[in-house]
Design a protein around this motif. Structure first.
Motif, short mmCIF file in Angstrom:
data_model
loop_
_atom_site.label_atom_id
_atom_site.label_comp_id
_atom_site.label_asym_id
_atom_site.label_seq_id
_atom_site.Cartn_x
_atom_site.Cartn_y
_atom_site.Cartn_z
N ALA A 270 0.84 -1.21 0.00
CA ALA A 270 0.00 0.00 0.00
C ALA A 270 0.87 1.26 0.00
O ALA A 270 0.56 2.25 -0.68
N HIS A 271 1.97 1.20 0.75
CA HIS A 271 2.92 2.33 0.78
C HIS A 271 3.53 2.54 -0.61
O HIS A 271 3.64 3.69 -1.08
N ILE A 272 3.93 1.46 -1.24
CA ILE A 272 4.52 1.55 -2.59
C ILE A 272 3.52 2.16 -3.56
O ILE A 272 3.86 3.05 -4.34
N LYS A 273 2.29 1.70 -3.51
CA LYS A 273 1.25 2.20 -4.41
C LYS A 273 1.05 3.70 -4.22
O LYS A 273 0.94 4.46 -5.20
N ALA A 274 1.00 4.14 -2.97
CA ALA A 274 0.81 5.56 -2.69
C ALA A 274 2.00 6.39 -3.16
O ALA A 274 1.84 7.48 -3.72
N GLU A 275 3.22 5.88 -2.95
CA GLU A 275 4.42 6.60 -3.36
C GLU A 275 4.51 6.70 -4.89
O GLU A 275 4.91 7.73 -5.43
N VAL A 276 4.13 5.63 -5.57
CA VAL A 276 4.14 5.66 -7.04
C VAL A 276 3.13 6.69 -7.55
O VAL A 276 3.41 7.44 -8.49
N ALA A 277 1.97 6.76 -6.92
CA ALA A 277 0.96 7.74 -7.32
C ALA A 277 1.48 9.16 -7.15
O ALA A 277 1.26 10.03 -8.01
N THR A 278 2.18 9.42 -6.05
CA THR A 278 2.77 10.74 -5.83
C THR A 278 3.87 11.03 -6.84
O THR A 278 3.95 12.13 -7.39
N LEU A 279 4.71 10.03 -7.08
CA LEU A 279 5.83 10.19 -8.02
C LEU A 279 5.33 10.50 -9.42
O LEU A 279 5.93 11.29 -10.15
N ALA A 280 4.21 9.90 -9.81
CA ALA A 280 3.72 10.01 -11.19
C ALA A 280 3.02 11.34 -11.48
O ALA A 280 2.73 11.63 -12.65
N LYS A 281 2.76 12.13 -10.47
CA LYS A 281 2.07 13.40 -10.69
C LYS A 281 2.91 14.32 -11.59
O LYS A 281 4.11 14.47 -11.41
N GLY A 282 2.24 14.92 -12.55
CA GLY A 282 2.92 15.84 -13.44
C GLY A 282 3.51 15.18 -14.68
O GLY A 282 4.01 15.87 -15.57
N PHE A 283 3.47 13.85 -14.75
CA PHE A 283 3.96 13.14 -15.93
C PHE A 283 2.79 12.73 -16.82
O PHE A 283 1.65 12.66 -16.36
N PRO A 284 3.05 12.44 -18.10
CA PRO A 284 1.98 11.97 -18.98
C PRO A 284 1.28 10.76 -18.39
O PRO A 284 1.93 9.86 -17.83
N GLU A 285 -0.05 10.73 -18.49
CA GLU A 285 -0.82 9.66 -17.86
C GLU A 285 -0.55 8.31 -18.50
O GLU A 285 -0.53 7.28 -17.82
N THR A 286 -0.37 8.27 -19.81
CA THR A 286 -0.12 7.01 -20.50
C THR A 286 1.06 7.18 -21.46
O THR A 286 0.88 7.44 -22.65
N PRO A 287 2.29 7.09 -20.95
CA PRO A 287 3.45 7.26 -21.82
C PRO A 287 3.51 6.15 -22.86
O PRO A 287 3.16 5.00 -22.59
N GLY A 288 3.98 6.50 -24.05
CA GLY A 288 4.09 5.49 -25.09
C GLY A 288 5.06 4.39 -24.70
O GLY A 288 4.76 3.21 -24.82
N ARG A 289 6.21 4.79 -24.20
CA ARG A 289 7.23 3.80 -23.85
C ARG A 289 7.83 4.14 -22.50
O ARG A 289 8.09 5.31 -22.20
N LEU A 290 8.05 3.13 -21.70
CA LEU A 290 8.70 3.26 -20.41
C LEU A 290 10.06 2.59 -20.51
O LEU A 290 10.16 1.38 -20.75
N PHE A 291 11.13 3.38 -20.36
CA PHE A 291 12.49 2.87 -20.39
C PHE A 291 12.93 2.54 -18.96
O PHE A 291 12.89 3.42 -18.09
N LEU A 292 13.34 1.32 -18.72
CA LEU A 292 13.75 0.90 -17.39
C LEU A 292 15.28 0.88 -17.30
O LEU A 292 15.95 0.23 -18.12
#
Length: 522
Positions: A207-229
């Motif tokens: 649950a902590h990871i999910k919440a942190e990811v949601a915070t981290l993702a703010k301000g970025f495109p909602e559905t990026p074409g490609r995610l580079f890892l």
């Protein structure tokens, strides 16, 4: 989609060198970067890389990593791990000696989250400087994200999407705008070493990871074409994905996964013994112990961002530091073409012939777009670089070099296309080479045929006239009439078109399923 993100317009064509411009690998700007050293002091590993060769697509002259675990236990103590410091100092003393012996200049050393956040981080840096002479630059999360994004750009000029760099103690996101620019950046404490230090239930941790990811993702495109890892934990997961799928090409860079596919692999990790996975994939114990936690983070990341596809980048902070020192002109260059040019200059029997061979075979591909022309050009540049291999194995060596070489700017399918073309440069048949069904499955059937045609065309052109085939003959392809015409327009050309050349010309026409026609005259 090609490994290189293509712009809307075709590149400007240079009158002498075509759409790829005058070579830059041997110019003063590139030569100044011909041997650059980078030390990356992370929360889990300490690594030194010495880049050498073609600066736009550098070779790894030296590459060594020690999994020191500097960030282990940080959540409880706020300090660097004592044993990790001992191992890191020993590694850094060794690296400093190696860099001195290799005459590396410049030598860059950077530290990320563990050294940045630890109470004894400054004291550790001072100790390193005193014992090794290395001055460590500490970078914050936003800078870490920017450098990782630049590392991705080293391999994919013009790449668009999001990059996600996971270390031991932090995880960063950065936006790539598709114009060679880095946009929005953000950092988090979602590194697996830091998460492993949290004392809570697995449900609460997720649950902590999910919440942190949601915070981290703010301000970025909602559905990026490609995610580079970017990062060792992501690469370890990708190896497991390859193993689960039975994927035939074990090259992590530019390995692509679908969201559904990676979620299936994360489920597979949850239900499989970690030690068994480690044995099957050859992953180190230190890396594998971080994989379950990293898998939880990646699951939340994929579900939140919903990317269209996911790509592994072996290039990150270290390559980003090299990229940062390049001129704009060098950054714009195609890494595949520059590397192929450098390889030809270093290893071919007749450097410069690849460009002439390209001109000779180009009429066979009248509808080729820029992304295909670059593969054809690269094949012509590389057609002779393995000539010192034993003749019985030269075709196989060419195939191996193309498919497994440390080259940026190519998809796995493009690697196989290039390798197949080079194989047929030296061998008419694939039978007995060991490179048939599994790897060819990465290419559509029509591309397999096209690569074979390219190989046979290079095979004919390279032996027809060893200096400049277009000086003595030109090829014309008439698809509607199903004709391949060779016009011989010099006396020398008629003499050069002997029995072996005739046989190879007929073999090329047969592969194209057209009528071979010989014409005389200018």
């Amino acid at each position: 989609m090609s490994g290189r993100q293509m712009r809307a317009e075709e590149p400007e064509v240079h009158p002498e060198w075509g759409p790829f411009g005058v070579p830059l690998f041997d110019g003063p700007e590139a030569q100044s970067l011909s041997r650059v050293g980078v030390i990356d002091i992370g929360s889990n590993s300490v690594r030194m890389v010495i880049f050498d060769g073609a600066a736009r697509s550098p070779a790894y002259f030296f590459n060594e990593k020690i999994l020191c675990g500097l960030g282990a236990g940080f959540s409880e103590t706020g300090l660097l791990n004592p044993q990790g410091k001992i191992r890191a100092l020993a590694a850094l003393r060794r690296f400093a000696r190696l860099a001195e012996a290799a005459e590396v200049s410049p030598m860059l050393a950077v530290a990320t989250a563990a050294v940045r956040d630890a109470k004894d981080g400054l004291a550790f840096r001072e100790q390193v400087r005193a014992e090794t002479g290395l001055s460590i630059r500490v970078i914050d999360g936003a800078e870490e994200a920017r450098l990782s994004a630049q590392g991705v750009l080293l391999g994919w000029p013009g790449a668009a999407g999001l990059i996600c760099d996971i270390g031991g103690s932090s995880m960063e996101l950065a936006e790539l705008k598709g114009s060679g620019k880095v946009g929005q950046r953000a950092t988090s404490d979602l590194g697996p070493l830091k998460l492993m230090g949290m004392t809570c239930s697995k449900k609460a941790l997720r649950a902590h990871i999910k919440a942190e990811v949601a915070t981290l993702a703010k301000g970025f495109p909602e559905t990026p074409g490609r995610l580079f890892l970017v990062g060792g934990s992501w690469r370890a997961i990708a190896r497991i994905d390859m193993e689960r799928r039975g994927y035939p090409l074990k090259v992590l860079h530019e390995y692509r996964m679908t969201p559904k596919g990676i979620l299936d692999t994360l489920k597979y990790i949850d239900g499989t013994d970690i030690e068994a996975l480690r044995a099957r994939t050859g992953t180190s114990p230190e890396r594998m112990r971080l994989v379950p936690m990293a898998a939880d983070v990646l699951r939340a990341l994929v579900r939140k961002l919903k990317p269209r596809e996911i790509a592994i980048s072996s290039y990150g902070i270290r390559e980003g530091l090299l990229y940062e020192q390049m001129s704009d002109a060098l950054k714009e260059r195609d890494p595949l073409i520059e590397a192929a040019r450098h390889s030809e200059a270093q290893s071919a029997r007749m450097p410069g012939f690849g460009r002439k061979l390209y001109r000779f075979v180009e009429p066979l591909f009248p509808r080729a777009r820029h992304d295909k022309k670059r593969l054809i050009r690269a094949a012509c540049l590389l057609h002779d670089v393995s000539w010192r291999a034993h003749p019985d194995y030269r075709a196989e060596v060419c195939f191996d070099n193309a498919t497994r070489a440390n080259l940026g700017g190519m998809t796995h399918g493009e690697r196989v296309y290039l390798g197949l073309a080079l194989l047929h440069r030296y061998r008419s048949s694939r039978v007995g080479t060991g490179f048939d069904t599994e790897l060819l499955a990465l290419l559509p059937e029509d591309q397999v045929r096209e690569a074979e045609i390219l190989g046979r065309a290079m095979r004919f052109g390279a032996m027809f006239a060893v200096a400049n085939p277009s000086e003595h003959g030109t090829l014309t392809y008439r698809p509607k009439r199903r004709e391949l015409i060779l016009r011989l327009h010099t006396d020398a050309g008629r003499d050069l078109f002997g029995e072996v050349a005739q046989a190879r010309f007929r073999a090329l026409a047969s592969a194209m399923d057209v009528e071979p026609i010989i014409e005389q005259g200018s």
